[in-house]
Design a protein around this motif. Structure first.
Motif, PDB file in Angstrom:
ATOM      1  N   LEU A  99      46.260  92.867  91.356  1.00  0.00           N
ATOM      2  CA  LEU A  99      45.392  93.017  90.111  1.00  0.00           C
ATOM      3  C   LEU A  99      44.648  94.746  89.294  1.00  0.00           C
ATOM      4  CD1 LEU A  99      43.572  89.569  89.010  1.00  0.00           C
ATOM      5  CD2 LEU A  99      45.482  90.346  88.530  1.00  0.00           C
ATOM      6  N   LEU A 100      43.807  94.672  90.798  1.00  0.00           N
ATOM      7  CA  LEU A 100      42.765  95.902  90.776  1.00  0.00           C
ATOM      8  C   LEU A 100      43.705  97.377  90.868  1.00  0.00           C
ATOM      9  CD1 LEU A 100      39.691  95.082  93.157  1.00  0.00           C
ATOM     10  CD2 LEU A 100      40.168  94.772  90.716  1.00  0.00           C
ATOM     11  N   ARG A 101      44.732  97.340  91.433  1.00  0.00           N
ATOM     12  CA  ARG A 101      44.517  99.094  92.093  1.00  0.00           C
ATOM     13  C   ARG A 101      46.161  98.910  90.601  1.00  0.00           C
ATOM     14  NH1 ARG A 101      44.120 101.386  96.343  1.00  0.00           N
ATOM     15  NH2 ARG A 101      45.986 102.475  96.004  1.00  0.00           N
ATOM     16  N   PRO A 102      47.382  97.937  90.412  1.00  0.00           N
ATOM     17  CA  PRO A 102      48.198  98.306  89.508  1.00  0.00           C
ATOM     18  C   PRO A 102      47.187  97.841  87.783  1.00  0.00           C
ATOM     19  CG  PRO A 102      48.238  96.453  89.459  1.00  0.00           C
ATOM     20  CD  PRO A 102      47.364  96.999  90.937  1.00  0.00           C
ATOM     21  N   HIS A 103      46.077  96.977  87.471  1.00  0.00           N
ATOM     22  CA  HIS A 103      46.063  97.184  86.580  1.00  0.00           C
ATOM     23  C   HIS A 103      44.443  97.038  85.817  1.00  0.00           C
ATOM     24  CE1 HIS A 103      49.522  95.557  85.680  1.00  0.00           C
ATOM     25  NE2 HIS A 103      49.702  94.499  86.717  1.00  0.00           N
ATOM     26  N   LEU A 106      42.406  99.174  83.542  1.00  0.00           N
ATOM     27  CA  LEU A 106      42.390  98.666  82.156  1.00  0.00           C
ATOM     28  C   LEU A 106      41.280  97.880  81.522  1.00  0.00           C
ATOM     29  CD1 LEU A 106      45.455  96.507  81.957  1.00  0.00           C
ATOM     30  CD2 LEU A 106      45.604  98.889  80.708  1.00  0.00           C
ATOM     31  N   VAL A 107      40.470  97.599  82.568  1.00  0.00           N
ATOM     32  CA  VAL A 107      38.734  96.917  82.254  1.00  0.00           C
ATOM     33  C   VAL A 107      37.920  98.440  82.868  1.00  0.00           C
ATOM     34  CG1 VAL A 107      39.476  95.036  81.752  1.00  0.00           C
ATOM     35  CG2 VAL A 107      39.224  95.911  84.097  1.00  0.00           C
ATOM     36  N   MET A 108      38.090  99.191  83.872  1.00  0.00           N
ATOM     37  CA  MET A 108      37.545  99.750  84.144  1.00  0.00           C
ATOM     38  C   MET A 108      36.848 101.460  83.672  1.00  0.00           C
ATOM     39  SD  MET A 108      38.373  98.858  88.342  1.00  0.00           S
ATOM     40  CE  MET A 108      37.208 100.189  89.049  1.00  0.00           C
ATOM     41  N   GLY A 109      38.262 101.634  83.203  1.00  0.00           N
ATOM     42  CA  GLY A 109      38.327 103.043  82.065  1.00  0.00           C
ATOM     43  C   GLY A 109      37.999 104.415  83.433  1.00  0.00           C
ATOM     44  N   CYS A 110      39.463 103.977  84.486  1.00  0.00           N
ATOM     45  CA  CYS A 110      39.311 105.214  84.895  1.00  0.00           C
ATOM     46  C   CYS A 110      41.052 105.845  84.245  1.00  0.00           C
ATOM     47  CB  CYS A 110      39.357 105.053  85.987  1.00  0.00           C
ATOM     48  SG  CYS A 110      40.760 103.550  87.189  1.00  0.00           S
ATOM     49  N   GLY A 185      34.710  94.377  92.557  1.00  0.00           N
ATOM     50  CA  GLY A 185      36.263  94.384  92.728  1.00  0.00           C
ATOM     51  C   GLY A 185      36.315  93.128  92.227  1.00  0.00           C
ATOM     52  N   ARG A 186      35.871  91.679  92.465  1.00  0.00           N
ATOM     53  CA  ARG A 186      35.716  90.555  92.288  1.00  0.00           C
ATOM     54  C   ARG A 186      35.885  90.479  90.539  1.00  0.00           C
ATOM     55  NH1 ARG A 186      32.241  89.124  97.223  1.00  0.00           N
ATOM     56  NH2 ARG A 186      33.778  89.952  98.320  1.00  0.00           N
ATOM     57  N   TYR A 187      34.162  91.217  90.220  1.00  0.00           N
ATOM     58  CA  TYR A 187      33.672  91.532  88.525  1.00  0.00           C
ATOM     59  C   TYR A 187      34.512  91.757  87.754  1.00  0.00           C
ATOM     60  CZ  TYR A 187      31.575  93.794  84.690  1.00  0.00           C
ATOM     61  OH  TYR A 187      30.751  93.860  83.759  1.00  0.00           O
ATOM     62  N   TRP A 188      35.273  93.017  88.703  1.00  0.00           N
ATOM     63  CA  TRP A 188      36.321  93.596  87.264  1.00  0.00           C
ATOM     64  C   TRP A 188      37.958  92.672  87.341  1.00  0.00           C
ATOM     65  CZ3 TRP A 188      34.530  96.331  84.390  1.00  0.00           C
ATOM     66  CH2 TRP A 188      33.603  97.839  84.773  1.00  0.00           C
ATOM     67  N   ALA A 189      38.085  92.026  88.736  1.00  0.00           N
ATOM     68  CA  ALA A 189      39.694  91.574  88.513  1.00  0.00           C
ATOM     69  C   ALA A 189      39.312  90.229  87.701  1.00  0.00           C
ATOM     70  CB  ALA A 189      39.450  90.894  89.656  1.00  0.00           C
ATOM     71  N   TYR A 190      38.028  89.141  87.793  1.00  0.00           N
ATOM     72  CA  TYR A 190      38.733  88.448  86.879  1.00  0.00           C
ATOM     73  C   TYR A 190      38.059  88.745  85.221  1.00  0.00           C
ATOM     74  CZ  TYR A 190      35.242  84.901  84.462  1.00  0.00           C
ATOM     75  OH  TYR A 190      34.824  83.191  83.014  1.00  0.00           O
ATOM     76  N   ARG A 191      37.301  90.038  85.051  1.00  0.00           N
ATOM     77  CA  ARG A 191      37.107  90.311  83.278  1.00  0.00           C
ATOM     78  C   ARG A 191      38.603  90.652  83.314  1.00  0.00           C
ATOM     79  NH1 ARG A 191      33.171  94.787  81.847  1.00  0.00           N
ATOM     80  NH2 ARG A 191      34.651  95.037  79.828  1.00  0.00           N
ATOM     81  N   LEU A 192      39.284  91.324  83.999  1.00  0.00           N
ATOM     82  CA  LEU A 192      40.950  91.464  84.328  1.00  0.00           C
ATOM     83  C   LEU A 192      41.142  90.317  83.598  1.00  0.00           C
ATOM     84  CD1 LEU A 192      42.715  94.501  84.272  1.00  0.00           C
ATOM     85  CD2 LEU A 192      42.876  93.439  86.870  1.00  0.00           C
ATOM     86  N   ARG A 194      40.588  87.930  82.288  1.00  0.00           N
ATOM     87  CA  ARG A 194      39.707  87.577  80.603  1.00  0.00           C
ATOM     88  C   ARG A 194      39.959  87.854  79.349  1.00  0.00           C
ATOM     89  NH1 ARG A 194      35.403  83.376  80.577  1.00  0.00           N
ATOM     90  NH2 ARG A 194      35.895  83.304  78.517  1.00  0.00           N
ATOM     91  N   GLU A 195      39.919  89.025  79.558  1.00  0.00           N
ATOM     92  CA  GLU A 195      40.122  90.316  79.251  1.00  0.00           C
ATOM     93  C   GLU A 195      41.496  90.596  78.763  1.00  0.00           C
ATOM     94  OE1 GLU A 195      37.733  93.687  78.962  1.00  0.00           O
ATOM     95  OE2 GLU A 195      35.875  92.452  80.038  1.00  0.00           O
ATOM     96  N   ALA A 196      42.975  90.292  80.250  1.00  0.00           N
ATOM     97  CA  ALA A 196      44.285  90.363  79.898  1.00  0.00           C
ATOM     98  C   ALA A 196      45.419  89.756  80.229  1.00  0.00           C
ATOM     99  CB  ALA A 196      44.814  92.157  80.482  1.00  0.00           C
ATOM    100  N   PRO A 197      45.148  88.800  79.251  1.00  0.00           N
ATOM    101  CA  PRO A 197      45.634  87.000  79.259  1.00  0.00           C
ATOM    102  C   PRO A 197      47.330  87.196  79.632  1.00  0.00           C
ATOM    103  CG  PRO A 197      45.451  87.581  77.036  1.00  0.00           C
ATOM    104  CD  PRO A 197      44.349  88.195  77.860  1.00  0.00           C
ATOM    105  N   PHE A 198      48.169  88.352  78.924  1.00  0.00           N
ATOM    106  CA  PHE A 198      49.197  88.325  79.946  1.00  0.00           C
ATOM    107  C   PHE A 198      49.225  88.576  81.180  1.00  0.00           C
ATOM    108  CE2 PHE A 198      47.846  92.581  79.627  1.00  0.00           C
ATOM    109  CZ  PHE A 198      49.022  93.420  80.881  1.00  0.00           C
ATOM    110  N   LEU A 199      48.206  88.783  81.863  1.00  0.00           N
ATOM    111  CA  LEU A 199      48.598  88.968  83.303  1.00  0.00           C
ATOM    112  C   LEU A 199      47.472  87.451  83.830  1.00  0.00           C
ATOM    113  CD1 LEU A 199      45.947  92.867  84.429  1.00  0.00           C
ATOM    114  CD2 LEU A 199      48.667  91.330  84.745  1.00  0.00           C
ATOM    115  N   LEU A 200      47.149  86.791  83.437  1.00  0.00           N
ATOM    116  CA  LEU A 200      46.805  85.832  84.081  1.00  0.00           C
ATOM    117  C   LEU A 200      48.104  84.996  83.682  1.00  0.00           C
ATOM    118  CD1 LEU A 200      45.046  83.614  84.858  1.00  0.00           C
ATOM    119  CD2 LEU A 200      44.236  83.070  82.397  1.00  0.00           C
ATOM    120  N   ARG A 201      48.481  84.742  82.915  1.00  0.00           N
ATOM    121  CA  ARG A 201      50.116  84.096  82.784  1.00  0.00           C
ATOM    122  C   ARG A 201      51.394  84.843  84.037  1.00  0.00           C
ATOM    123  NH1 ARG A 201      48.921  84.774  76.960  1.00  0.00           N
ATOM    124  NH2 ARG A 201      51.225  87.101  77.048  1.00  0.00           N
TER     125      ARG A 201
END
Length: 595
Positions: A99-103, A106-110, A185-192, A194-201
């Motif tokens: 999640l964090l390194r590849p995506h 998308l939520v962190m804005g970097c 990191g856990r905070y951003w992973a959770y948001r990712l 929730r906010e990018a459902p294609f990743l969850l699937r």
């Protein structure tokens, strides 16, 4: 412990469960690692869908390395049969890689690949949040999730609550440069998710089966992430022991594990045989936990069981000598023994730098010298020196500290590590001896040599020095006393032991353990596993295979002795009288520290 292919009946029951969610309540020493490895191997052999992976997660690199080694021994890696793959990782490693390194951007804005920071990086000083009274480091924020709402705290122990709006703004500011801590990191992973459902699937398709080891350590944000993944179709299973939940300060209460069996469709199984400890230790563990686990072993002919000794703060060597004599009576080699502590502060007092002289990077180098010269612990010496060196470099080297401390690194990072290691290990041309007078002898040598190292790092690896090196290397808070007033001992007279903390030895089996803690922590230990300190005492006790020695403060022995005896502890003096020394003290292996 049963042989590789010789599982107990209860272990077989777990391995043979259908491919549905399950939870295992396992006692200490019950073979959780072996059971989990056999379970994922069985899953791999039975499943026919090769599009996904069976995922085994734990909470430490040591546990992951053990799983990988035992799984490799169990399953032929050369098999060409089309089967689901098996992946083994830490929970945070799983989040980082998937999640964090590849995506994460998308939520962190970097505009770069996100990177982990440990908190010592110099550029972090410009990232702060307001805790209601003063600025605090954003990197020290702790994050929990309750009822779908995030809460934030900063500071030691319970800490201070931080306004969520302030905390989120601080995390966003840090995220824009690409940085995250383990907590954020856990905070951003959770948001990712929730906010990018294609990743969850995608995660649910890739990992249709996930098994969590040491599930009592699942914190609130971890739980929310795992429940999101399970809601997308992943079958989530857990194995653990609520009595060993010693990370409550991270929000890991053990309730997720303890209540999971109540959910529809979740199968529950126990592991109730302790293969690790002798019966006398298992009996005390049952008293603390309220369990009724049975021992697989019998008491040996030599000394074994749980004992207590008294410790005077100013006579620690006497306690170590007493422990050594008990190890001898128990026929335990020094390499199979350890002294463990409830707190890092106590660990440092016994084996490490205590409170080193100096400020900032100079203090880090001072701690490094003491770890090397007093404790003979080169790993801790290296870690402290890394923090000092990175503190002298330009702030743009954001993730350098994490990289040079990581074992998984490219050739450039390995070369940088080699340069730092050569500096740390050499008191003649590198990091000066801690026996030198701090202000007048040690400091001038340090300044000259560390500046030479920084120049070399710039020349070889283009690591840019920071500004004001002279100011950063000032001799503030240095006295004219040596950093450490000690003499390198004669090895034949050494009293060195492997020393660590309870949190760091969790999951290990150790033949002989001495546990050093305070009066209040002993009282909580004897009261059972309802509190965090009670659970920490339980974990300390259940690390021991043959011998457990509780170090009781001398001032508290009169009050605690009746309680200790009622719980099953024996007086070391009564059951193993002190024998006068006839031979020089044997050197004991020092892995995590020394005294």
């Amino acid at each position: 412990m049963p042989a590789v292919n010789d599982l107990s009946k209860q272990q077989e029951d777990v391995v043979d469960l259908p491919a549905e969610p399950f939870v295992v309540s396992a006692c200490a020493g019950s073979g959780k690692t072996k059971t989990a490895v056999h379970r994922i191997a069985a899953m791999r052999s039975r499943l026919t869908d090769v599009t996904g992976s069976v995922l085994l997660l734990s909470f430490s690199n040591v546990a992951v390395e053990t799983f990988q080694r035992e799984y490799g021994a169990l399953v032929s890696q050369g098999s060409r049969t089309a089967r689901p793959t098996v992946e083994i990782d830490t929970v945070d490693g799983f989040l980082t890689k998937n999640l964090l390194r590849p995506h994460g951007h998308l939520v962190m804005g970097c505009d770069r690949c996100p990177f982990l920071v440990e908190g010592h990086e110099p550029f972090l000083k410009s990232f702060t949040i307001w805790d209601g009274a003063k600025p605090a480091k954003t990197s020290e924020l702790r994050v929990t999730l309750d009822g779908g709402k995030f809460s934030f705290r900063v500071g030691k122990w319970a800490g201070i609550a931080v306004d969520p709006t302030e905390a989120k703004a601080g995390l966003k500011k840090l995220a824009v440069v690409g940085a995250y801590t383990h907590e954020s990191g856990r905070y951003w992973a959770y948001r990712l998710l929730r906010e990018a459902p294609f990743l969850l699937r995608a995660i649910a398709r890739r990992y249709p089966h996930i098994l969590i080891d040491e599930a009592q350590d699942i914190g609130s944000v971890h739980q929310a992430i795992l429940e999101l993944i399970a809601s997308a179709g992943t079958k989530l299973s857990m194995i653990g022991d609520v009595n060993q939940g010693i990370f409550e300060f991270t929000g890991a209460t053990g309730e997720f594990l303890g209540d999971y069996h109540k959910r529809p469709g979740v199968l529950a199984r126990p592991l109730e045989t302790n293969f690790r400890s002798v019966p006398s230790i298992v009996a005390i563990a049952n008293t603390f936990s309220g369990r009724k686990d049975g021992p697989d072993r019998v008491e040996p002919d030599c000394l074994s069981g749980a004992f207590y000794i008294t410790i005077d703060d100013d006579q620690r060597d006497q306690a170590l000598k007493r422990y050594r004599s008990l190890l001898g009576a128990a026929e335990i080699p020094a390499s199979q023994a350890a002294v463990i502590f409830r707190s890092t502060q106590a660990f440092n007092t016994w084996s490490g730098p205590g409170e080193p002289q100096g400020q900032g990077v100079v203090k880090a180098f001072g701690a490094s010298a003491i770890w090397r010269d007093k404790a003979r612990n080169f790993n801790h010496a290296y870690v402290s020196a890394c923090a000092g060196i990175v503190g002298l470099l330009d702030n743009n080297h954001g993730d350098l500290l994490a990289k040079i401390r990581s074992q998984a690194a490219d050739e450039t990072m390995r070369s940088i590590r080699r340069e730092i290691w050569n500096f740390v290990k050499d008191p003649v041309a590198g990091l000066p001896s801690a026996n030198l007078k701090a202000a007048t002898q040690w400091h001038p040598l340090l300044v000259t040599r560390v500046k030479d190292l920084v120049v070399r790092l710039e020349k070889l690896f283009s690591l840019k020095p920071g500004e004001n090196l002279g100011q950063k290397l000032a001799k503030k808070a240095l006295s004219d006393l040596p950093l450490w007033q000690g003499v390198n001992p004669d090895p034949s007279q050494s009293l060195k032991f492997r020393m660590s903390t309870v949190h760091k030895v969790k999951g290990e089996s150790i033949d002989g353990v001495m546990y050093v803690t305070s009066k209040s922590n002993i009282e909580e230990m004897l009261a059972g596993t309802q509190t965090e300190n009670g659970k920490i005492g339980y974990v300390a006790l259940t690390r021991a295979r043959n011998l457990f020695v509780l170090g009781v403060p001398a001032k508290a022995i009169a009050e605690l002795e009746p309680l200790l005896k009622a719980s099953g502890f024996l007086s070391a003096d009564a059951h193993c009288p002190i024998v006068p020394e006839k031979q020089p003290l044997a050197e004991l292996k020092d892995e995590d520290g020394g005294a």
